[in-house]
Design a protein around this motif. Sequence first.
Motif, PDB file in Angstrom:
ATOM      1  N   GLY A  74       0.802  -1.488   0.056  1.00  0.00           N
ATOM      2  CA  GLY A  74      -0.126   0.104  -0.040  1.00  0.00           C
ATOM      3  C   GLY A  74       1.096   1.336   0.143  1.00  0.00           C
ATOM      4  N   ASP A  75       0.584   2.655  -0.096  1.00  0.00           N
ATOM      5  CA  ASP A  75       1.086   3.742   0.135  1.00  0.00           C
ATOM      6  C   ASP A  75       2.036   3.762   1.211  1.00  0.00           C
ATOM      7  OD1 ASP A  75      -0.976   4.436  -1.672  1.00  0.00           O
ATOM      8  OD2 ASP A  75      -2.478   4.930   0.113  1.00  0.00           O
ATOM      9  N   ASN A  76       1.886   3.418   2.235  1.00  0.00           N
ATOM     10  CA  ASN A  76       2.613   3.667   2.624  1.00  0.00           C
ATOM     11  C   ASN A  76       3.750   3.218   3.816  1.00  0.00           C
ATOM     12  OD1 ASN A  76       0.263   5.821   4.076  1.00  0.00           O
ATOM     13  ND2 ASN A  76      -0.625   4.039   4.989  1.00  0.00           N
ATOM     14  N   LYS A  77       4.108   2.039   2.403  1.00  0.00           N
ATOM     15  CA  LYS A  77       4.815   0.909   3.154  1.00  0.00           C
ATOM     16  C   LYS A  77       5.545   0.993   1.199  1.00  0.00           C
ATOM     17  CE  LYS A  77       3.803  -1.266   7.158  1.00  0.00           C
ATOM     18  NZ  LYS A  77       3.539   0.478   7.378  1.00  0.00           N
ATOM     19  N   VAL A  78       5.889   1.382   0.820  1.00  0.00           N
ATOM     20  CA  VAL A  78       5.485   0.850  -0.868  1.00  0.00           C
ATOM     21  C   VAL A  78       7.450   1.307  -0.904  1.00  0.00           C
ATOM     22  CG1 VAL A  78       4.968   2.699  -2.795  1.00  0.00           C
ATOM     23  CG2 VAL A  78       6.206   0.285  -3.246  1.00  0.00           C
ATOM     24  N   ASP A  86      12.318  -5.090  -1.212  1.00  0.00           N
ATOM     25  CA  ASP A  86      11.446  -5.998  -1.753  1.00  0.00           C
ATOM     26  C   ASP A  86      10.596  -5.747  -3.085  1.00  0.00           C
ATOM     27  OD1 ASP A  86      12.068  -7.813   0.311  1.00  0.00           O
ATOM     28  OD2 ASP A  86      11.337  -6.271   1.797  1.00  0.00           O
ATOM     29  N   VAL A  87      10.912  -4.131  -3.660  1.00  0.00           N
ATOM     30  CA  VAL A  87       9.709  -3.711  -4.639  1.00  0.00           C
ATOM     31  C   VAL A  87      11.398  -2.997  -5.454  1.00  0.00           C
ATOM     32  CG1 VAL A  87       8.846  -2.027  -3.516  1.00  0.00           C
ATOM     33  CG2 VAL A  87       7.730  -2.325  -5.773  1.00  0.00           C
ATOM     34  N   LEU A  94       2.660  11.942  -5.782  1.00  0.00           N
ATOM     35  CA  LEU A  94       3.723  13.182  -4.954  1.00  0.00           C
ATOM     36  C   LEU A  94       3.519  14.112  -3.971  1.00  0.00           C
ATOM     37  CD1 LEU A  94       3.138  15.518  -8.151  1.00  0.00           C
ATOM     38  CD2 LEU A  94       5.986  14.350  -7.532  1.00  0.00           C
ATOM     39  N   SER A  95       1.869  13.607  -3.807  1.00  0.00           N
ATOM     40  CA  SER A  95       1.636  13.397  -2.089  1.00  0.00           C
ATOM     41  C   SER A  95       2.010  12.381  -1.381  1.00  0.00           C
ATOM     42  CB  SER A  95       0.160  13.196  -1.985  1.00  0.00           C
ATOM     43  OG  SER A  95      -0.503  14.451  -2.782  1.00  0.00           O
ATOM     44  N   LYS A  96       3.034  11.742  -1.656  1.00  0.00           N
ATOM     45  CA  LYS A  96       3.334  11.005  -0.840  1.00  0.00           C
ATOM     46  C   LYS A  96       4.762  10.029  -0.471  1.00  0.00           C
ATOM     47  CE  LYS A  96      -0.757   8.149  -1.800  1.00  0.00           C
ATOM     48  NZ  LYS A  96      -1.842   7.511  -2.573  1.00  0.00           N
ATOM     49  N   LYS A 192      -5.798   8.701   4.782  1.00  0.00           N
ATOM     50  CA  LYS A 192      -5.711   7.209   5.194  1.00  0.00           C
ATOM     51  C   LYS A 192      -5.508   6.433   4.024  1.00  0.00           C
ATOM     52  CE  LYS A 192      -8.534   6.669   8.679  1.00  0.00           C
ATOM     53  NZ  LYS A 192      -7.490   5.717   9.977  1.00  0.00           N
ATOM     54  N   PRO A 193      -5.075   5.203   4.041  1.00  0.00           N
ATOM     55  CA  PRO A 193      -4.502   5.410   2.538  1.00  0.00           C
ATOM     56  C   PRO A 193      -5.470   4.216   1.311  1.00  0.00           C
ATOM     57  CG  PRO A 193      -3.616   3.279   4.357  1.00  0.00           C
ATOM     58  CD  PRO A 193      -5.403   4.562   4.404  1.00  0.00           C
TER      59      PRO A 193
END
Length: 331
Positions: A74-78, A86-87, A94-96, A192-193
């Motif tokens: 998800g957004d928070n982990k990538v 791992d990826v 751009l907001s993340k 929130k994701p």
Amino acid sequence: MRKLLKHSLITIAAATTLIASGLLQARPIEIKFSHVVAENTPKGQMALKFKALVEQRLPGKVQVKVFPNSQLFGDNKVLEAMILGDVQLAAPSLSKFKKYTKKLQVFDLPFLFKDMEAVDRFQQGPTGQKLLTSLKKKGLVGLGYLHNGLKQLSASRPLKTPADIDGLKFRIMASDVLAAQFEAVDATPVKKPFSEVFTLLQTRAIDGQENTWSNIYSKKFFEVQPYITESNHGLLDYIIVTSAEFWLTLPKDIRPIVKKSLDEAIAHGNSIAARKVNEDRQKIIDSGKSEVLTITNRQRQQWVDAMKPVWKEFEREIGKDVIRAAIKSNN
Ligand code: SIN
């Protein structure tokens, strides 16, 4: 023991000879591309195009596995997963990137870009290109920008002026600028994701959200939000990102082909993004499930007046020069 060692050395020597003679193929380099949106979006299509191009140009040498819809991360982990290896590819909005650089917050400033041509001029100009490299210190390489488009406001009640949004809970991406933007109109921002938005809207845990036509359509937000205000108040674009460790260790004959394929896939994604603004907007209207509201110039100006003070609030973190360059791209 000596026998075992001798056996291993013979095996290694045999494998080396086979690889050198081309009889034993080295395993292909695997590129996992993780994203959070559906496949029928600019980013989803860009990722599939990239896979097709790379595997056609580097058969047996590079294999691309695309994971859409937050299936892998998800957004928070990538980005953390990317640094750990791992990826290998992702395209977060751009907001993340706040944890990695504050300068990219410029893209979240409300009512900054007058249209996508201005966004393009800024991203491809010297300041935009410099921002791409601002992730370097954190071990990340920005390989290019990808468009999605301008955001609209969807809600449980019709929003025409800032007074209408007062007291509503709005889901936002993990961005302090976006939080300030909604606080400026007395709404409550909830970070929130992306993967949770539909359920939050459906269960009425939140009252609204901001997104592009393609995300509102492909994730069916319009089915659980009776009103969408065509506000075009902010931008949702992406950076295609990889880790420096992965990128710099790609063999010299492979890396340029991967980059060329990526550039072509981005161009493909951008043309889909431009098309989807009208197509997905129209599909939502045709569904009859959500009313698309337009606002007058006067109403729009009220939103601008209420939200624009956010620029000043973030000027120091982003840099005056960066904001100035973005404003200039509107001319
Ligand atoms: C995306 O387009 O990648 C997701 C946007 C969002 O989190 O709203």
